[in-house]
Scaffold this motif. Sequence first.
Motif, PDB file in Angstrom:
ATOM      1  N   ALA A   1      -0.150   7.509  36.168  1.00  0.00           N
ATOM      2  CA  ALA A   1       0.046   6.097  35.835  1.00  0.00           C
ATOM      3  C   ALA A   1       0.320   5.269  37.085  1.00  0.00           C
ATOM      4  CB  ALA A   1       1.208   5.952  34.861  1.00  0.00           C
ATOM      5  N   THR A   2      -0.272   4.103  37.128  1.00  0.00           N
ATOM      6  CA  THR A   2       0.059   3.142  38.171  1.00  0.00           C
ATOM      7  C   THR A   2       1.368   2.450  37.788  1.00  0.00           C
ATOM      8  OG1 THR A   2      -2.271   2.736  38.662  1.00  0.00           O
ATOM      9  CG2 THR A   2      -0.692   1.061  39.386  1.00  0.00           C
ATOM     10  N   PRO A   3       2.397   2.517  38.622  1.00  0.00           N
ATOM     11  CA  PRO A   3       3.666   1.858  38.285  1.00  0.00           C
ATOM     12  C   PRO A   3       3.469   0.355  38.124  1.00  0.00           C
ATOM     13  CG  PRO A   3       3.930   3.383  40.129  1.00  0.00           C
ATOM     14  CD  PRO A   3       2.454   3.198  39.916  1.00  0.00           C
ATOM     15  N   PRO A   4       4.301  -0.260  37.284  1.00  0.00           N
ATOM     16  CA  PRO A   4       5.408   0.328  36.521  1.00  0.00           C
ATOM     17  C   PRO A   4       4.960   0.917  35.190  1.00  0.00           C
ATOM     18  CG  PRO A   4       5.414  -2.067  36.329  1.00  0.00           C
ATOM     19  CD  PRO A   4       4.282  -1.732  37.250  1.00  0.00           C
ATOM     20  N   ALA A   5       5.589   2.020  34.797  1.00  0.00           N
ATOM     21  CA  ALA A   5       5.275   2.668  33.525  1.00  0.00           C
ATOM     22  C   ALA A   5       6.451   3.529  33.078  1.00  0.00           C
ATOM     23  CB  ALA A   5       4.018   3.519  33.646  1.00  0.00           C
ATOM     24  N   THR A   6       6.756   3.502  31.803  1.00  0.00           N
ATOM     25  CA  THR A   6       7.759   4.376  31.210  1.00  0.00           C
ATOM     26  C   THR A   6       7.153   5.767  31.060  1.00  0.00           C
ATOM     27  OG1 THR A   6       8.475   2.456  29.904  1.00  0.00           O
ATOM     28  CG2 THR A   6       9.400   4.602  29.309  1.00  0.00           C
TER      29      THR A   6
ATOM     30  N   GLY B   1       9.569   2.425  37.051  1.00  0.00           N
ATOM     31  CA  GLY B   1       9.533   1.159  36.334  1.00  0.00           C
ATOM     32  C   GLY B   1       9.379   1.356  34.837  1.00  0.00           C
ATOM     33  N   TYR B   2       9.115   0.256  34.150  1.00  0.00           N
ATOM     34  CA  TYR B   2       9.098   0.240  32.678  1.00  0.00           C
ATOM     35  C   TYR B   2       7.955  -0.632  32.188  1.00  0.00           C
ATOM     36  CZ  TYR B   2      10.547  -1.409  28.008  1.00  0.00           C
ATOM     37  OH  TYR B   2      10.585  -1.748  26.691  1.00  0.00           O
ATOM     38  N   ASN B   3       7.293  -0.157  31.107  1.00  0.00           N
ATOM     39  CA  ASN B   3       6.314  -1.044  30.468  1.00  0.00           C
ATOM     40  C   ASN B   3       6.421  -1.062  28.947  1.00  0.00           C
ATOM     41  OD1 ASN B   3       5.198   1.576  30.165  1.00  0.00           O
ATOM     42  ND2 ASN B   3       3.114   0.772  30.144  1.00  0.00           N
TER      43      ASN B   3
ATOM     44  N   GLU C   1      12.177 -11.086  40.196  1.00  0.00           N
ATOM     45  CA  GLU C   1      11.608 -10.421  41.366  1.00  0.00           C
ATOM     46  C   GLU C   1      10.999  -9.059  41.037  1.00  0.00           C
ATOM     47  OE1 GLU C   1      16.168  -9.852  41.666  1.00  0.00           O
ATOM     48  OE2 GLU C   1      14.714 -11.287  40.848  1.00  0.00           O
ATOM     49  N   LEU C   2      11.251  -8.555  39.807  1.00  0.00           N
ATOM     50  CA  LEU C   2      10.689  -7.267  39.412  1.00  0.00           C
ATOM     51  C   LEU C   2       9.583  -7.395  38.374  1.00  0.00           C
ATOM     52  CD1 LEU C   2      13.899  -5.024  39.047  1.00  0.00           C
ATOM     53  CD2 LEU C   2      12.490  -5.425  41.080  1.00  0.00           C
ATOM     54  N   ARG C   3       9.333  -8.585  37.902  1.00  0.00           N
ATOM     55  CA  ARG C   3       8.331  -8.770  36.847  1.00  0.00           C
ATOM     56  C   ARG C   3       6.933  -8.413  37.341  1.00  0.00           C
ATOM     57  NH1 ARG C   3       9.958 -11.363  32.249  1.00  0.00           N
ATOM     58  NH2 ARG C   3      12.035 -12.332  32.337  1.00  0.00           N
ATOM     59  N   ALA C   4       6.155  -7.801  36.430  1.00  0.00           N
ATOM     60  CA  ALA C   4       4.781  -7.411  36.766  1.00  0.00           C
ATOM     61  C   ALA C   4       3.913  -7.520  35.523  1.00  0.00           C
ATOM     62  CB  ALA C   4       4.753  -5.978  37.298  1.00  0.00           C
ATOM     63  N   GLY C   5       2.589  -7.513  35.728  1.00  0.00           N
ATOM     64  CA  GLY C   5       1.656  -7.532  34.609  1.00  0.00           C
ATOM     65  C   GLY C   5       1.821  -8.724  33.712  1.00  0.00           C
ATOM     66  N   ASP C   6       2.040  -9.914  34.308  1.00  0.00           N
ATOM     67  CA  ASP C   6       2.248 -11.137  33.517  1.00  0.00           C
ATOM     68  C   ASP C   6       3.394 -10.980  32.524  1.00  0.00           C
ATOM     69  OD1 ASP C   6       0.132 -12.468  34.794  1.00  0.00           O
ATOM     70  OD2 ASP C   6      -1.334 -11.623  33.395  1.00  0.00           O
TER      71      ASP C   6
ATOM     72  N   SER D   1      10.248  -1.075  39.406  1.00  0.00           N
ATOM     73  CA  SER D   1      11.471  -0.524  39.983  1.00  0.00           C
ATOM     74  C   SER D   1      11.756  -1.244  41.286  1.00  0.00           C
ATOM     75  CB  SER D   1      11.301   0.968  40.250  1.00  0.00           C
ATOM     76  OG  SER D   1      10.346   1.181  41.287  1.00  0.00           O
ATOM     77  N   ALA D   2      13.007  -1.177  41.751  1.00  0.00           N
ATOM     78  CA  ALA D   2      13.354  -1.801  43.021  1.00  0.00           C
ATOM     79  C   ALA D   2      12.612  -1.138  44.175  1.00  0.00           C
ATOM     80  CB  ALA D   2      14.861  -1.719  43.243  1.00  0.00           C
ATOM     81  N   CYS D   3      12.350   0.167  44.050  1.00  0.00           N
ATOM     82  CA  CYS D   3      11.608   0.876  45.095  1.00  0.00           C
ATOM     83  C   CYS D   3      10.218   0.293  45.254  1.00  0.00           C
ATOM     84  CB  CYS D   3      11.523   2.361  44.762  1.00  0.00           C
ATOM     85  SG  CYS D   3      10.484   3.319  45.890  1.00  0.00           S
ATOM     86  N   GLU D   4       9.514   0.108  44.140  1.00  0.00           N
ATOM     87  CA  GLU D   4       8.163  -0.443  44.217  1.00  0.00           C
ATOM     88  C   GLU D   4       8.179  -1.887  44.697  1.00  0.00           C
ATOM     89  OE1 GLU D   4       4.319  -1.583  41.415  1.00  0.00           O
ATOM     90  OE2 GLU D   4       6.174  -0.877  40.498  1.00  0.00           O
ATOM     91  N   ALA D   5       9.163  -2.649  44.249  1.00  0.00           N
ATOM     92  CA  ALA D   5       9.205  -4.065  44.581  1.00  0.00           C
ATOM     93  C   ALA D   5       9.556  -4.318  46.044  1.00  0.00           C
ATOM     94  CB  ALA D   5      10.202  -4.782  43.674  1.00  0.00           C
ATOM     95  N   PHE D   6      10.483  -3.528  46.594  1.00  0.00           N
ATOM     96  CA  PHE D   6      10.992  -3.827  47.939  1.00  0.00           C
ATOM     97  C   PHE D   6      10.699  -2.735  48.967  1.00  0.00           C
ATOM     98  CE2 PHE D   6      14.068  -5.646  44.786  1.00  0.00           C
ATOM     99  CZ  PHE D   6      13.629  -6.958  44.883  1.00  0.00           C
ATOM    100  N   GLY D   7      10.447  -1.509  48.505  1.00  0.00           N
ATOM    101  CA  GLY D   7      10.112  -0.418  49.415  1.00  0.00           C
ATOM    102  C   GLY D   7      11.233   0.048  50.321  1.00  0.00           C
TER     103      GLY D   7
END
Length: 322
Positions: free
Chosen positions: A119-124, A146-148, A176-181, A187-193
């Motif tokens: 899965a491409t993050p974010p995904a539960t 992350g979560y979807n 700052e963590l919102r994705a996919g409209d 996750s904070a890791c994906e968002a900020f690295g």
Amino acid sequence: MAYFQLRMSLLLLTSPTSLAVLLLSFFQGWAGVDAITFTFTNRCADTVWPGLLSGSGTPPLETTGFALSPGSSRSIYAPPGWSGRFWGRSGCDFSSSGKGSCATGDCGSGEIECHGAGATPPATLAEFTLDGADGKDFYDVSLVDGYNLPMLVQAAVADCPDTGCLVDLNERCPSELRAGDGRACRSACEAFGRPDYCCNGAYGNPDTCHPSQYSQLFKSACPKSYSYAYDDATSTFTCNHTDYTITFCPRSSPSSGNSKNGSRRPSHEQLEDDVWLASLKASSGAGTMITASWLVSVVFQAIFAIAVVILLSQQEHPVLLS
């Protein structure tokens, strides 16, 4: 080759002793098929497209992705020792030929089948290791990527705990963590690295990597789910060899302290193998060959059983008693 083997088996049936040996081998073969059933149920208002990824070194399952319409279920079978992960894809647009993509959880294959891609993050994520340490199944629901979608995992055995994340985290996701409209929360890791968010580099161990304000937000909403890489103690569960149900958008929630199937936490001994934390890679060609061989064996045994029944029915007296 299979046709030749079938002919040879039929020739051996003229000998009562050989027939007895072959029948014993047949029933022993079936006794070894001890698959676990994963049942996927969709209670969301829209279609969900589950994705399935087998861990490195374990055979792929019968499908790597499929459509699950609202209110429907589908069962998938996994062999003993299997490990891997499941997730739901949402907002998908596939053509009649099965080509397309998804707004969240997309695996990048361009098709309904994921073909060994994750899965491409974010995904539960729901993660499983069957027949792990001490012969136990290990399972968890992870928000580390992350979560979807809301997700609930339930074991068929009554004293094994439920786990999952049933809260709609998309509604309370920080901007700052919102994705996919707005359909997913990173996750904070994906968002900020940052290493402290990703638990890598100098933070690559449980002594230096601690919960962040973002992982704590996930944890407070979904106390039984993984919120960051070293969140083992309250997020990993075990059960003795049983079947499991994975429900998307479930209608009821297991509480953090008392689910209807129990709420025990795994002991330190049960947590000694953290195989579900390792990256789950696409299965190798050898894994594919293992599954194909297993399926061919089952089909051949079924054909052989039918042939035995037909030949026995043509005998005036049972050959095993002659």
